[in-house]
Each structure stands twice: as structure tokens, then as C-alpha cells.
Design a protein around this motif. Structure first.
Motif, PDB file in Angstrom:
ATOM      1  N   UNK A 191      30.490  37.388  31.474  1.00 25.32           N
ATOM      2  CA  UNK A 191      29.229  36.658  31.624  1.00 25.32           C
ATOM      3  C   UNK A 191      29.472  35.193  31.967  1.00 25.32           C
ATOM      4  N   UNK A 192      30.487  34.591  31.360  1.00 28.08           N
ATOM      5  CA  UNK A 192      30.783  33.175  31.609  1.00 28.08           C
ATOM      6  C   UNK A 192      31.167  32.937  33.063  1.00 28.08           C
ATOM      7  N   UNK A 193      31.840  33.897  33.659  1.00 28.94           N
ATOM      8  CA  UNK A 193      32.240  33.769  35.062  1.00 28.94           C
ATOM      9  C   UNK A 193      31.087  34.129  36.004  1.00 28.94           C
ATOM     10  N   UNK A 194      30.404  35.217  35.712  1.00 25.40           N
ATOM     11  CA  UNK A 194      29.451  35.784  36.667  1.00 25.40           C
ATOM     12  C   UNK A 194      28.091  35.078  36.651  1.00 25.40           C
ATOM     13  N   UNK A 195      27.586  34.745  35.478  1.00 26.37           N
ATOM     14  CA  UNK A 195      26.176  34.364  35.377  1.00 26.37           C
ATOM     15  C   UNK A 195      25.800  32.972  35.902  1.00 26.37           C
ATOM     16  N   UNK A 196      26.534  31.919  35.553  1.00 21.38           N
ATOM     17  CA  UNK A 196      25.993  30.580  35.833  1.00 21.38           C
ATOM     18  C   UNK A 196      25.783  30.247  37.308  1.00 21.38           C
ATOM     19  N   UNK A 197      26.738  30.607  38.181  1.00 16.95           N
ATOM     20  CA  UNK A 197      26.717  30.044  39.528  1.00 16.95           C
ATOM     21  C   UNK A 197      26.578  31.061  40.654  1.00 16.95           C
ATOM     22  N   UNK A 198      26.552  32.340  40.339  1.00 14.22           N
ATOM     23  CA  UNK A 198      26.498  33.340  41.404  1.00 14.22           C
ATOM     24  C   UNK A 198      25.312  33.150  42.354  1.00 14.22           C
ATOM     25  N   UNK A 199      24.104  32.793  41.851  1.00  9.60           N
ATOM     26  CA  UNK A 199      22.983  32.605  42.778  1.00  9.60           C
ATOM     27  C   UNK A 199      23.201  31.496  43.801  1.00  9.60           C
ATOM     28  N   UNK A 200      24.179  30.627  43.583  1.00 10.06           N
ATOM     29  CA  UNK A 200      24.425  29.538  44.529  1.00 10.06           C
ATOM     30  C   UNK A 200      24.874  30.040  45.898  1.00 10.06           C
ATOM     31  N   UNK A 201      25.363  31.262  45.961  1.00  9.23           N
ATOM     32  CA  UNK A 201      25.871  31.774  47.243  1.00  9.23           C
ATOM     33  C   UNK A 201      24.765  32.374  48.102  1.00  9.23           C
ATOM     34  N   UNK A 202      23.533  32.420  47.590  1.00  8.45           N
ATOM     35  CA  UNK A 202      22.453  33.094  48.327  1.00  8.45           C
ATOM     36  C   UNK A 202      22.227  32.494  49.714  1.00  8.45           C
ATOM     37  N   UNK A 203      22.495  31.214  49.866  1.00  5.93           N
ATOM     38  CA  UNK A 203      22.259  30.548  51.142  1.00  5.93           C
ATOM     39  C   UNK A 203      23.484  30.555  52.052  1.00  5.93           C
ATOM     40  N   UNK A 204      24.510  31.291  51.649  1.00  8.69           N
ATOM     41  CA  UNK A 204      25.719  31.425  52.450  1.00  8.69           C
ATOM     42  C   UNK A 204      25.866  32.889  52.883  1.00  8.69           C
ATOM     43  N   UNK A 205      26.539  33.139  54.013  1.00  9.69           N
ATOM     44  CA  UNK A 205      26.841  34.539  54.345  1.00  9.69           C
ATOM     45  C   UNK A 205      27.637  35.169  53.208  1.00  9.69           C
ATOM     46  N   UNK A 206      27.206  36.335  52.743  1.00 15.08           N
ATOM     47  CA  UNK A 206      27.872  36.945  51.605  1.00 15.08           C
ATOM     48  C   UNK A 206      27.649  38.447  51.597  1.00 15.08           C
ATOM     49  N   UNK A 207      28.498  39.126  50.844  1.00 10.00           N
ATOM     50  CA  UNK A 207      28.361  40.565  50.688  1.00 10.00           C
ATOM     51  C   UNK A 207      28.922  40.936  49.315  1.00 10.00           C
ATOM     52  N   UNK A 208      28.235  41.856  48.634  1.00  9.05           N
ATOM     53  CA  UNK A 208      28.661  42.324  47.314  1.00  9.05           C
ATOM     54  C   UNK A 208      29.404  43.647  47.473  1.00  9.05           C
ATOM     55  N   UNK A 209      30.557  43.739  46.808  1.00  5.12           N
ATOM     56  CA  UNK A 209      31.409  44.914  46.925  1.00  5.12           C
ATOM     57  C   UNK A 209      31.780  45.429  45.539  1.00  5.12           C
ATOM     58  N   UNK A 210      31.618  46.709  45.320  1.00  2.00           N
ATOM     59  CA  UNK A 210      32.043  47.338  44.077  1.00  2.00           C
ATOM     60  C   UNK A 210      33.500  47.752  44.193  1.00  2.00           C
ATOM     61  N   UNK A 211      34.289  47.408  43.187  1.00  5.58           N
ATOM     62  CA  UNK A 211      35.697  47.795  43.166  1.00  5.58           C
ATOM     63  C   UNK A 211      35.840  49.318  43.186  1.00  5.58           C
ATOM     64  N   UNK A 212      35.002  50.001  42.436  1.00  2.00           N
ATOM     65  CA  UNK A 212      35.044  51.468  42.422  1.00  2.00           C
ATOM     66  C   UNK A 212      34.743  52.031  43.801  1.00  2.00           C
ATOM     67  N   UNK A 213      33.748  51.444  44.491  1.00  2.00           N
ATOM     68  CA  UNK A 213      33.401  51.919  45.834  1.00  2.00           C
ATOM     69  C   UNK A 213      34.560  51.711  46.805  1.00  2.00           C
ATOM     70  N   UNK A 214      35.255  50.583  46.664  1.00  2.00           N
ATOM     71  CA  UNK A 214      36.388  50.306  47.547  1.00  2.00           C
ATOM     72  C   UNK A 214      37.472  51.363  47.397  1.00  2.00           C
ATOM     73  N   UNK A 215      37.743  51.764  46.161  1.00  2.00           N
ATOM     74  CA  UNK A 215      38.779  52.767  45.925  1.00  2.00           C
ATOM     75  C   UNK A 215      38.361  54.140  46.445  1.00  2.00           C
ATOM     76  N   UNK A 216      37.068  54.422  46.391  1.00  2.00           N
ATOM     77  CA  UNK A 216      36.594  55.750  46.782  1.00  2.00           C
ATOM     78  C   UNK A 216      36.301  55.864  48.282  1.00  2.00           C
TER      79      UNK A 216
END
Length: 330
Positions: A191-216
Motif C-alpha cells: 500500500x505504501x508503494x502503490x497508493x500515494x502516487x499512482x494516479x499521477x501517471x494518468x496524464x502520461x502514456x501508460x499501461x497496466x500489466x499483471x505479472x500473472x498475465x505476463x507469465x500466462x
């Protein structure tokens, strides 16, 4: 096969449009701005595997990478200078790598880090000039994200983000095995890593990737990254990556909703937040970010408890271990 072909075709069309928009709108004689891709995510979330996979899209992670370690024998794919700066930022602000406090954004923009900002700006420009397309990865980057956003803005570099997602309970299991950290603290670290600043990337090109999906489904996931960032896949590198680098053995911990330990020890609010992230990954919308903000607001009410827990934790415990482990883990 049809889905992969669709992604490939769409990606090429989008890439053509993006490039032409750059050329059409860039003032005469002015260079197109440098672009750098960074992989962000919590420790033990597959950031290394994703960073290696980006080489299939033409990214160069550089020649100044730290050596593989016992817990990551296939490599971290982390630039040594980025890692040094991130560690120094945290050290100066008295933030251990496994702190659980919510840290304000302004802390990373203060005068105490002025020289490090200058170093980061110089590094971004240098790497962008050295490589046609450079990427970097270090889980600490997400913890100090406002620092790098400011450095990029000051240096005229365009940042793009690949966000590595993994369930907080699976992350906690991995941290427990590697570092002896309790499952509760491991989830609070997530939570300390993920929660505070993740929304800051909304205005930048970005993509969310699941580690499990990458392996599969590695080919499909890399196609998704290519589509979002307007890049092209090298099929020969992809084949080598899938056959020689990726392995199901890389996934030591997975989450089952029917597992008794999971139901007893998972933190419900963080579980809910992760599922919002999963929805954002699949089909991002403002409504999902509103849900995210509401959950984060609820989590922030625990700030005094988190600070109390960290205050009672011995600083040396947080950095315990051999000299070698301190060098590796911070």
C-alpha cells in the motif's frame, strides 16, 4: 492468433499516427522531445520480467545494470545510477525500503534533494541521448515518483509508464519468504508503494500489466504494451524471451480466493483496491479512479496507526541483514 494479429495491426496504425502528429506539431528546427519508458511497481511484482520483455519492443535498458542476485538470478535489469539516486533520496528522507508510512508528495520536491534532482535530470538527458529508446526500472521509483516526474519535466523528457500489478497478498508471501517480513507488514508495504502516487501517471502514456498475465500470455501482453506505447515487436526477440527467459517457475506465489490462509490474513481494503486496479487494467475509466480515490481516502485514516507502527519499529530491524543484503535491498 486473430487477437494477436488485431493488436499488431492496430499498434502499427497507432504508431504511424503518433509519429506523424509529432512531426506535424513540432516547431521547425526543434527536436522531438526525448522519450523514456519506466517500469514501476511494488517489489516482488514482476518488474524485472517486464523490464526484460521490453527489449522485445526495441527498448534498451542500458549497459550500467546491476548484477543478478540470489533472489533474482535472471537479473534485475536496474540501472545502477537510477538505483543509487533512489536509495539516496530515501536515505535523506529517512524512509527505509520497507516503511509503511504514507509520505506526502511535497517531501520529494524540497530543497533537501536539490542536488539529487540535478543529478537525475542530467542522467535522464544523458541516457536518452545515448540510446534511441531507453527504459529503466527500480521498484523504489514508484515510492519516490514525484521526484522523477519533476526531474523529467525539468529536463524536457517525456516519460511513459508500464505498471506492474500483483496482488498484495502474493507480494507479502514473497517478501515473507525472502526477507522474513510478516504478511500484514508486507501488505502494508504494498500500500505504501502503490497508493500515494499512482494516479499521477494518468496524464502520461501508460499501461497496466499483471505479472500473472505476463507469465500466462507473454506475446499478447507485450502486444498490449506495444499498442499503448506505439512501439513495434521484434518477433525473434519475443521468441527468445518466451522460450529462454520466462518460466512458470518465476511465479512462486499465487493467490487463490478459496485458500483458507488468504481469507484469514488478507487485508480487505487492500484486496478491494487491487480489484479496482484490475478493472483499471482491463478498461480504464474516470469512474474507476473515483472508486480508487474513495478507497485511498479511507486508507489515509489509518495514517496515525501506520506512523505509530513505524515509530515502534527499530530502525536497524528495518535494515537488518548482512552487509551484502543491505547493499541489495537498501
Amino acid at each position: 492468433m486473430f487477437v494477436e494479429l488485431f493488436y499488431t495491426t492496430l499498434q502499427r496504425v497507432r504508431g504511424f499516427i503518433v509519429i506523424n502528429e509529432f512531426l506535424e506539431h513540432a516547431p521547425d528546427g526543434q527536436q522531438i522531445q526525448r522519450t523514456i519508458v519506466t517500469v514501476i511497481g511494488m517489489h516482488r511484482s514482476g518488474t524485472s520480467a517486464i523490464a526484460k520483455g521490453l527489449e522485445c519492443l526495441g527498448l534498451n535498458m542500458g549497459d550500467a545494470l546491476i548484477a543478478p542476485g540470489e533472489d533474482n538470478p535472471r537479473g534485475y535489469w536496474e540501472d545502477a545510477e537510477v538505483l543509487r539516486i533512489n536509495k539516496e533520496v530515501l536515505e535523506r528522507l529517512n524512509i527505509a525500503w520497507n516503511d509503511i508510512r504514507i509520505v506526502p508528495e511535497a517531501l520529494f520536491l524540497g530543497a533537501a534533494l536539490k542536488d539529487l534532482h540535478a543529478q537525475a535530470e542530467k542522467l535522464l538527458i544523458s541516457r536518452a541521448d545515448q540510446y534511441a529508446m531507453w527504459g529503466f526500472k527500480d521498484p523504489r521509483t514508484l515510492r519516490v515518483l514525484p521526484f522523477w516526474l519533476h526531474a523529467a519535466e525539468q529536463s524536457g523528457v517525456n516519460l511513459q509508464f508500464v505498471v506492474a500489478l500483483r496482488h498484495p497478498y502474493a507480494v507479502a508471501l514473497s517478501l515473507q519468504k525472502r526477507n522474513g517480513i510478516s504478511l500484514t507488514r508486507g501488505q502494508l508495504m504494498w500500500a505504501a508503494y502503490i497508493l500515494p502516487f499512482l494516479p499521477l501517471i494518468k496524464n502520461y502514456p501508460h499501461v497496466f500489466i499483471s505479472y500473472d498475465d505476463l507469465l500466462e500470455q507473454p506475446a499478447l501482453i507485450l502486444e498490449k504494451i506495444a499498442l499503448h506505447l506505439a512501439l513495434s515487436i521484434d518477433e525473434n526477440k519475443l521468441k527468445k524471451y518466451v522460450e529462454q527467459f520466462l518460466s512458470q517457475s518465476l511465479r512462486h506465489h499465487s493467490v487463490s480466493l478459496h485458500d483458507e490462509d488468504y481469507t484469514k490474513q488478507v487485508l480487505p481494503l487492500l484486496d478491494e483496491i487491487y480489484h479496482i486496479l484490475t478493472a483499471i487494467k482491463q478498461n480504464e475509466s474516470n469512474a474507476q479512479w473515483v472508486l480508487w480515490a474513495a478507497c485511498y481516502e479511507e486508507y489515509q485514516r489509518c495514517q496515525s496507526i501506520l506512523e505509530e507502527l513505524d515509530a515502534e519499529s527499530d530502525y536497524h530491524w528495518k535494515r537488518r541483514g548482512s552487509f551484502l543484503k543491505r547493499l541489495i535491498y537498501g
